[in-house]
Design a protein around this motif. Sequence first.
Motif, PDB file in Angstrom:
ATOM      1  N   UNK A  51      -6.748 -27.938  33.303  1.00 35.84           N
ATOM      2  CA  UNK A  51      -6.489 -27.001  32.219  1.00 35.84           C
ATOM      3  C   UNK A  51      -7.483 -27.151  31.077  1.00 35.84           C
ATOM      4  N   UNK A  52      -8.112 -28.337  30.982  1.00 36.24           N
ATOM      5  CA  UNK A  52      -9.006 -28.568  29.857  1.00 36.24           C
ATOM      6  C   UNK A  52      -9.787 -29.851  30.101  1.00 36.24           C
ATOM      7  N   UNK A  53     -10.762 -30.104  29.254  1.00 38.01           N
ATOM      8  CA  UNK A  53     -11.441 -31.399  29.208  1.00 38.01           C
ATOM      9  C   UNK A  53     -10.570 -32.368  28.414  1.00 38.01           C
ATOM     10  N   UNK A  54     -10.836 -33.661  28.560  1.00 32.76           N
ATOM     11  CA  UNK A  54     -10.138 -34.657  27.767  1.00 32.76           C
ATOM     12  C   UNK A  54     -11.093 -35.816  27.486  1.00 32.76           C
ATOM     13  N   UNK A  55     -11.015 -36.361  26.287  1.00 32.25           N
ATOM     14  CA  UNK A  55     -11.840 -37.514  25.906  1.00 32.25           C
ATOM     15  C   UNK A  55     -11.095 -38.289  24.834  1.00 32.25           C
ATOM     16  N   UNK A  56     -11.593 -39.474  24.527  1.00 33.43           N
ATOM     17  CA  UNK A  56     -10.941 -40.334  23.549  1.00 33.43           C
ATOM     18  C   UNK A  56     -11.988 -41.031  22.700  1.00 33.43           C
ATOM     19  N   UNK A  57     -11.602 -41.370  21.476  1.00 36.37           N
ATOM     20  CA  UNK A  57     -12.521 -42.060  20.577  1.00 36.37           C
ATOM     21  C   UNK A  57     -11.705 -42.939  19.629  1.00 36.37           C
ATOM     22  N   UNK A  58     -12.329 -43.992  19.143  1.00 37.96           N
ATOM     23  CA  UNK A  58     -11.682 -44.838  18.142  1.00 37.96           C
ATOM     24  C   UNK A  58     -12.145 -44.431  16.748  1.00 37.96           C
ATOM     25  N   UNK A  59     -11.240 -44.612  15.796  1.00 41.88           N
ATOM     26  CA  UNK A  59     -11.555 -44.443  14.380  1.00 41.88           C
ATOM     27  C   UNK A  59     -10.888 -45.592  13.640  1.00 41.88           C
ATOM     28  N   UNK A  60     -11.300 -45.812  12.411  1.00 43.22           N
ATOM     29  CA  UNK A  60     -10.677 -46.893  11.669  1.00 43.22           C
ATOM     30  C   UNK A  60     -11.152 -46.934  10.236  1.00 43.22           C
ATOM     31  N   UNK A  61     -10.550 -47.844   9.489  1.00 45.78           N
ATOM     32  CA  UNK A  61     -10.960 -48.090   8.116  1.00 45.78           C
ATOM     33  C   UNK A  61     -11.562 -49.489   8.075  1.00 45.78           C
ATOM     34  N   UNK A  62     -12.840 -49.554   7.739  1.00 44.19           N
ATOM     35  CA  UNK A  62     -13.562 -50.825   7.666  1.00 44.19           C
ATOM     36  C   UNK A  62     -14.164 -50.940   6.275  1.00 44.19           C
ATOM     37  N   UNK A  63     -13.818 -51.991   5.565  1.00 39.92           N
ATOM     38  CA  UNK A  63     -14.319 -52.122   4.202  1.00 39.92           C
ATOM     39  C   UNK A  63     -13.935 -50.957   3.323  1.00 39.92           C
ATOM     40  N   UNK A  64     -12.715 -50.425   3.545  1.00 39.52           N
ATOM     41  CA  UNK A  64     -12.148 -49.299   2.784  1.00 39.52           C
ATOM     42  C   UNK A  64     -12.814 -47.964   3.093  1.00 39.52           C
ATOM     43  N   UNK A  65     -13.664 -47.937   4.115  1.00 42.21           N
ATOM     44  CA  UNK A  65     -14.352 -46.695   4.475  1.00 42.21           C
ATOM     45  C   UNK A  65     -13.875 -46.205   5.842  1.00 42.21           C
ATOM     46  N   UNK A  66     -13.404 -44.948   5.972  1.00 39.44           N
ATOM     47  CA  UNK A  66     -13.063 -44.401   7.287  1.00 39.44           C
ATOM     48  C   UNK A  66     -14.335 -44.237   8.131  1.00 39.44           C
ATOM     49  N   UNK A  67     -14.315 -44.749   9.360  1.00 37.67           N
ATOM     50  CA  UNK A  67     -15.493 -44.689  10.223  1.00 37.67           C
ATOM     51  C   UNK A  67     -15.096 -44.242  11.623  1.00 37.67           C
TER      52      UNK A  67
END
Length: 249
Positions: free
Chosen positions: A156-172
């Motif tokens: 039905x669609x493509x699918x992918x995944x990624x990590x995100x986070x807050x490091x040193x008070x900065x969203x990355x």
Amino acid sequence: MRPDGRGAEALRKVKFTRRAMRYAEGSCVVEWGHTHVLCAASIEERVPPFLKGSGTGWVTAEYGMLPRATHTRSEREAARGKIGGRTAEIQRLIGRSLRAVTDVAALGERSIIIDCDVIQADGGTRCAAIAGGFIALVDALRHLKKSGLIPAIPLADFVAAVSVGVVGRTPVLDLAYEEDSKAQVDMNLVMTGGGKFVEIQGTAEHDPFATSDLEKLLALGRQGVKELIHLQQACLGVDSVEALATRTG
């Protein structure tokens, strides 16, 4: 500036290589920064006991890490006689993610098993396994269609995944291990090409995080998944999920 010189909104360099294994019906090597994962799709003419007689197929995954994928050697889980909790959680996540975009009823009573083996780990192994596992799944489905066992590619669609986070008070976006190990917030996002969420795994490692932080992280994740799906499409030689039905190579 991040340890590897990237900006806060940048992915590491990602490369997908198809047909990495001679015998698997579908396979892909994912090179994601210093994280390398081999994904292989195998077709079996059987289903788990709970699906026998249902006419419905199944897509599942197994995940493992080679002993020297990390800085120090880890014992093989086979030597311990059972898989660990982290391994079980990751392989269930990969299976759920791939089933979310697959019409398993259209497979008939057969299974596609995606083996994801981490050759080298530097953070984001589960995300790499999902993104590469999808490519291996596509080629296994193409094999079934070419063999006349299914009439169309049941995706039905493509699918992918990624990590995100807050490091040193900065969203990355897209945390490498050095960042992941000291992040204040660590989150994995699984999303479809249409921008829908399959799964969100997020934790505040120390202090709770605000709604505004969550919104920033979700925006970064959407951007990252969009880039990853463009890379998947380029690897598969299509620009949409509909095009998978007509392309055979």
